[in-house]
Write a protein that holds these residues in place. Structure first.
Motif, PDB file in Angstrom:
ATOM      1  N   THR A 141       0.850  -1.201   0.000  1.00  7.48           N
ATOM      2  CA  THR A 141       0.000   0.000   0.000  1.00  7.48           C
ATOM      3  C   THR A 141       0.876   1.237   0.000  1.00  7.48           C
ATOM      4  OG1 THR A 141      -1.764  -1.133   1.167  1.00  7.48           O
ATOM      5  CG2 THR A 141      -1.771   1.262   1.290  1.00  7.48           C
ATOM      6  N   VAL A 142       0.588   2.142  -0.950  1.00  5.44           N
ATOM      7  CA  VAL A 142       1.349   3.391  -1.064  1.00  5.44           C
ATOM      8  C   VAL A 142       0.431   4.561  -0.722  1.00  5.44           C
ATOM      9  CG1 VAL A 142       2.708   4.875  -2.597  1.00  5.44           C
ATOM     10  CG2 VAL A 142       2.721   2.408  -2.939  1.00  5.44           C
ATOM     11  N   LEU A 143       0.911   5.426   0.162  1.00  6.73           N
ATOM     12  CA  LEU A 143       0.208   6.671   0.468  1.00  6.73           C
ATOM     13  C   LEU A 143       0.899   7.782  -0.322  1.00  6.73           C
ATOM     14  CD1 LEU A 143      -1.696   8.481   2.191  1.00  6.73           C
ATOM     15  CD2 LEU A 143       0.061   8.423   3.984  1.00  6.73           C
ATOM     16  N   VAL A 144       0.149   8.460  -1.211  1.00  2.00           N
ATOM     17  CA  VAL A 144       0.728   9.541  -2.026  1.00  2.00           C
ATOM     18  C   VAL A 144       0.142  10.870  -1.569  1.00  2.00           C
ATOM     19  CG1 VAL A 144       1.023  10.495  -4.348  1.00  2.00           C
ATOM     20  CG2 VAL A 144       0.997   8.006  -4.026  1.00  2.00           C
ATOM     21  N   HIS A 145       1.001  11.748  -1.059  1.00  3.89           N
ATOM     22  CA  HIS A 145       0.555  13.091  -0.680  1.00  3.89           C
ATOM     23  C   HIS A 145       0.656  14.028  -1.885  1.00  3.89           C
ATOM     24  CE1 HIS A 145       0.175  12.022   3.458  1.00  3.89           C
ATOM     25  NE2 HIS A 145       1.458  11.728   3.616  1.00  3.89           N
ATOM     26  N   GLY A 146      -0.141  15.120  -1.835  1.00  2.00           N
ATOM     27  CA  GLY A 146      -0.129  16.072  -2.948  1.00  2.00           C
ATOM     28  C   GLY A 146      -0.449  15.345  -4.241  1.00  2.00           C
ATOM     29  N   ALA A 147      -1.414  14.410  -4.150  1.00  2.00           N
ATOM     30  CA  ALA A 147      -1.620  13.443  -5.242  1.00  2.00           C
ATOM     31  C   ALA A 147      -2.200  14.057  -6.507  1.00  2.00           C
ATOM     32  CB  ALA A 147      -2.503  12.299  -4.763  1.00  2.00           C
ATOM     33  N   ALA A 148      -2.696  15.294  -6.439  1.00  2.00           N
ATOM     34  CA  ALA A 148      -3.209  15.937  -7.654  1.00  2.00           C
ATOM     35  C   ALA A 148      -2.152  16.821  -8.299  1.00  2.00           C
ATOM     36  CB  ALA A 148      -4.440  16.770  -7.326  1.00  2.00           C
ATOM     37  N   GLY A 149      -0.987  16.956  -7.673  1.00  2.00           N
ATOM     38  CA  GLY A 149       0.058  17.853  -8.178  1.00  2.00           C
ATOM     39  C   GLY A 149       0.925  17.190  -9.238  1.00  2.00           C
ATOM     40  N   GLY A 150       1.943  17.916  -9.671  1.00  2.00           N
ATOM     41  CA  GLY A 150       2.790  17.461 -10.781  1.00  2.00           C
ATOM     42  C   GLY A 150       3.420  16.102 -10.526  1.00  2.00           C
ATOM     43  N   VAL A 151       4.219  15.978  -9.454  1.00  2.63           N
ATOM     44  CA  VAL A 151       4.858  14.687  -9.196  1.00  2.63           C
ATOM     45  C   VAL A 151       3.874  13.699  -8.578  1.00  2.63           C
ATOM     46  CG1 VAL A 151       7.259  15.494  -9.067  1.00  2.63           C
ATOM     47  CG2 VAL A 151       5.862  15.486  -6.993  1.00  2.63           C
ATOM     48  N   GLY A 152       2.961  14.197  -7.721  1.00  9.01           N
ATOM     49  CA  GLY A 152       2.041  13.302  -7.011  1.00  9.01           C
ATOM     50  C   GLY A 152       1.184  12.471  -7.952  1.00  9.01           C
ATOM     51  N   ARG A 196      -3.971  10.619   9.063  1.00 11.26           N
ATOM     52  CA  ARG A 196      -3.267   9.608   9.853  1.00 11.26           C
ATOM     53  C   ARG A 196      -4.258   8.523  10.326  1.00 11.26           C
ATOM     54  NH1 ARG A 196      -0.570  11.517  15.554  1.00 11.26           N
ATOM     55  NH2 ARG A 196      -0.731   9.503  16.547  1.00 11.26           N
ATOM     56  N   ALA A 197      -5.406   8.953  10.846  1.00 13.12           N
ATOM     57  CA  ALA A 197      -6.416   8.000  11.329  1.00 13.12           C
ATOM     58  C   ALA A 197      -7.032   7.216  10.169  1.00 13.12           C
ATOM     59  CB  ALA A 197      -7.500   8.747  12.091  1.00 13.12           C
ATOM     60  N   ARG A 198      -7.298   7.921   9.047  1.00 15.26           N
ATOM     61  CA  ARG A 198      -7.937   7.255   7.889  1.00 15.26           C
ATOM     62  C   ARG A 198      -7.015   6.189   7.287  1.00 15.26           C
ATOM     63  NH1 ARG A 198     -11.724   5.508   6.039  1.00 15.26           N
ATOM     64  NH2 ARG A 198     -11.719   6.106   3.859  1.00 15.26           N
ATOM     65  N   VAL A 199      -5.712   6.488   7.243  1.00 12.46           N
ATOM     66  CA  VAL A 199      -4.776   5.509   6.668  1.00 12.46           C
ATOM     67  C   VAL A 199      -4.734   4.267   7.554  1.00 12.46           C
ATOM     68  CG1 VAL A 199      -2.321   5.060   6.161  1.00 12.46           C
ATOM     69  CG2 VAL A 199      -3.378   7.201   5.417  1.00 12.46           C
ATOM     70  N   LYS A 200      -4.744   4.469   8.858  1.00 16.85           N
ATOM     71  CA  LYS A 200      -4.763   3.321   9.785  1.00 16.85           C
ATOM     72  C   LYS A 200      -6.023   2.482   9.543  1.00 16.85           C
ATOM     73  CE  LYS A 200      -1.100   3.438  12.541  1.00 16.85           C
ATOM     74  NZ  LYS A 200      -1.184   3.626  13.975  1.00 16.85           N
ATOM     75  N   GLU A 201      -7.159   3.171   9.420  1.00  9.71           N
ATOM     76  CA  GLU A 201      -8.433   2.467   9.175  1.00  9.71           C
ATOM     77  C   GLU A 201      -8.366   1.646   7.891  1.00  9.71           C
ATOM     78  OE1 GLU A 201     -11.373   5.837  10.654  1.00  9.71           O
ATOM     79  OE2 GLU A 201     -11.944   5.065   8.684  1.00  9.71           O
ATOM     80  N   LEU A 202      -7.869   2.292   6.837  1.00 11.64           N
ATOM     81  CA  LEU A 202      -7.859   1.650   5.512  1.00 11.64           C
ATOM     82  C   LEU A 202      -6.872   0.486   5.423  1.00 11.64           C
ATOM     83  CD1 LEU A 202      -7.991   4.904   3.318  1.00 11.64           C
ATOM     84  CD2 LEU A 202      -9.743   3.109   3.381  1.00 11.64           C
ATOM     85  N   THR A 203      -5.905   0.436   6.340  1.00  6.88           N
ATOM     86  CA  THR A 203      -4.872  -0.608   6.265  1.00  6.88           C
ATOM     87  C   THR A 203      -4.981  -1.587   7.434  1.00  6.88           C
ATOM     88  OG1 THR A 203      -3.348   0.859   7.424  1.00  6.88           O
ATOM     89  CG2 THR A 203      -3.184   0.827   5.018  1.00  6.88           C
ATOM     90  N   GLY A 204      -6.160  -1.654   8.048  1.00  2.78           N
ATOM     91  CA  GLY A 204      -6.362  -2.599   9.157  1.00  2.78           C
ATOM     92  C   GLY A 204      -5.431  -2.319  10.321  1.00  2.78           C
ATOM     93  N   GLY A 205      -5.103  -1.032  10.531  1.00  2.00           N
ATOM     94  CA  GLY A 205      -4.266  -0.638  11.671  1.00  2.00           C
ATOM     95  C   GLY A 205      -2.776  -0.676  11.403  1.00  2.00           C
ATOM     96  N   ARG A 206      -2.369  -1.226  10.254  1.00  2.00           N
ATOM     97  CA  ARG A 206      -0.927  -1.391   9.996  1.00  2.00           C
ATOM     98  C   ARG A 206      -0.235  -0.107   9.548  1.00  2.00           C
ATOM     99  NH1 ARG A 206      -3.398  -5.617   7.689  1.00  2.00           N
ATOM    100  NH2 ARG A 206      -3.334  -4.609   5.668  1.00  2.00           N
TER     101      ARG A 206
END
Ligand SMILES: NC(=O)c1ccc[n+]([C@@H]2O[C@H](COP(=O)([O-])OP(=O)(O)OC[C@H]3O[C@@H](n4cnc5c(N)ncnc54)[C@H](OP(=O)(O)O)[C@@H]3O)[C@@H](O)[C@H]2O)c1
Length: 324
Positions: A141-152, A196-206
């Motif tokens: 699982t990859v978390l991408v910040h600024g995901a609508a921007g040039g590199v994101g 931070r909380a949403r990513v934990k939820e989406l990854t079963g706490g991992r």
């Protein structure tokens, strides 16, 4: 020839379209008639004297672009007439540019000047980061910040192409839809939600296995709290303005790595890896596995508003300057 010239390190106000001398050609270099050139966040720093590279004034900014080869120096094998993308470092916002041959890559017929001009930095950075540096594996699982921007946006598409699940963050729901169109599986508006909380939820706490961070500041700090055991946090940039500090105790306890990525440095230190990465990406593009991320094409004369829009976080994907 026409070029956008930076005459003072005053940011956008120091730029003007002017007539200047054509650059001298040299052995091992090619002269390119530029058709389009991209805008990058780094351009906003270089014109304020706040970037690693500090060219002498006056100079022509512009890291990358695309056009036709019109003249080749001694020892060059690429033929005159070839359609290419190029990485110049500076000088791309110009009618003509002279570039060392290794920094020039031929493009497929189906690739537009705009897609080619904005290709190397964004796609190259995300590919080197996720593949070469983080060694991303299918199923992670990859978390991408600024995901609508040039590199994101390119990180979203590359992570999907490499078989990962992608969680994208951005500053509005409309911007998140751009990331969704590039393949993001889960969307988090980091202005209205605690990512931070949403990513934990989406990854079963991992937490996420790999985090791609072009934002820095508070986003980097919170990312260290939602990263999996053995996770890799890729530090790409500091669009938020604050350079964060990595606390060694958290790296130790969570068994994680913070990995720096400096794509431009590959041009000198490891050009073979940079080139082979770009060639892989161009193949993916030709096969339809990835597609261009240009959202706006503007004339050279509109460089001021283009840069201001980028700084105001109004742009998505890539903004390109077009020379007619
Ligand atoms: N390491 C490398 O080799 C490398 C290569 C290329 C770029 N970079 C760096 O990566 C960063 C992004 O570059 P880019 O060309 O993709 O820029 P960009 O198109 O402007 O994207 C930056 C994104 O960051 C988000 N952001 C969050 N806080 C921000 C703030 N305070 N100001 C501006 N944007 C903010 C914005 O999205 P939301 O509004 O949706 O939050 C924006 O879409 C820059 O720091 C750049 O220097 C590094």
């Amino acid at each position: 020839m026409k070029a956008i010239v930076c005459s003072a390190l005053d940011g956008v106000d120091g730029l003007a379209v002017k007539d200047i001398e054509r650059p001298e050609s040299a052995a091992g270099h090619v002269r390119i008639r530029v058709r389009a050139a991209a805008i990058n966040f780094a351009d906003t720093l270089i014109i304020k004297g706040q970037y690693q590279v500090r060219p002498e004034l006056p100079f022509v900014p512009g890291i990358e672009g695309a056009g036709e080869v019109v003249e080749v120096g001694d020892g060059v094998s690429i033929p005159v007439g070839t359609r290419v993308m190029f990485v110049a470092g500076v000088g791309a916002w110009s009618e003509e540019v002279v570039v060392a041959e290794p920094m020039v890559v031929a493009i497929p017929d189906a690739m537009s000047w705009e897609d080619a001009a904005s290709f190397p930095v964004a796609w190259g950075t995300s590919h080197i980061a996720l593949d070469h540096r983080a060694q991303l594996q299918p199923g992670e699982t990859v978390l991408v910040h600024g995901a609508a921007g040039g590199v994101g946006l390119t990180a979203v598409a590359i992570a999907k192409q490499m078989g990962a699940t992608v969680i994208a963050t951005a500053g509005s729901d409309a911007r998140l839809q751009v990331a969704a169109a590039a393949g993001a599986d889960h969307l988090i508006n980091y202005r209205s939600d605690d990512f931070r909380a949403r990513v934990k939820e989406l990854t079963g706490g991992r937490g996420a296995d790999v985090i791609y961070d072009p934002v820095g500041g508070d986003v980097f700090d919170a990312s260290l709290r939602c990263i999996n055991w053995c996770g890799r946090l890729l530090t790409i940039g500091f669009a938020a303005g604050r350079v964060p500090k990595a606390p060694a105790n958290i790296l130790l306890v969570k068994n994680i790595a913070v990995i720096g990525v400096h794509w431009g440095a590959y041009a000198e230190r490891d050009p073979a890896t940079m080139r082979s990465s770009l060639e892989t990406l161009v193949e993916w593009f030709a096969d339809g596995a990835i597609r261009g991320t240009v959202s706006s094409v503007r004339p050279f004369e509109a460089v001021h508003t283009a840069l201001r829009d980028l700084l105001a976080r109004k742009t998505t994907g890539k903004v390109v300057l077009r020379l007619e």
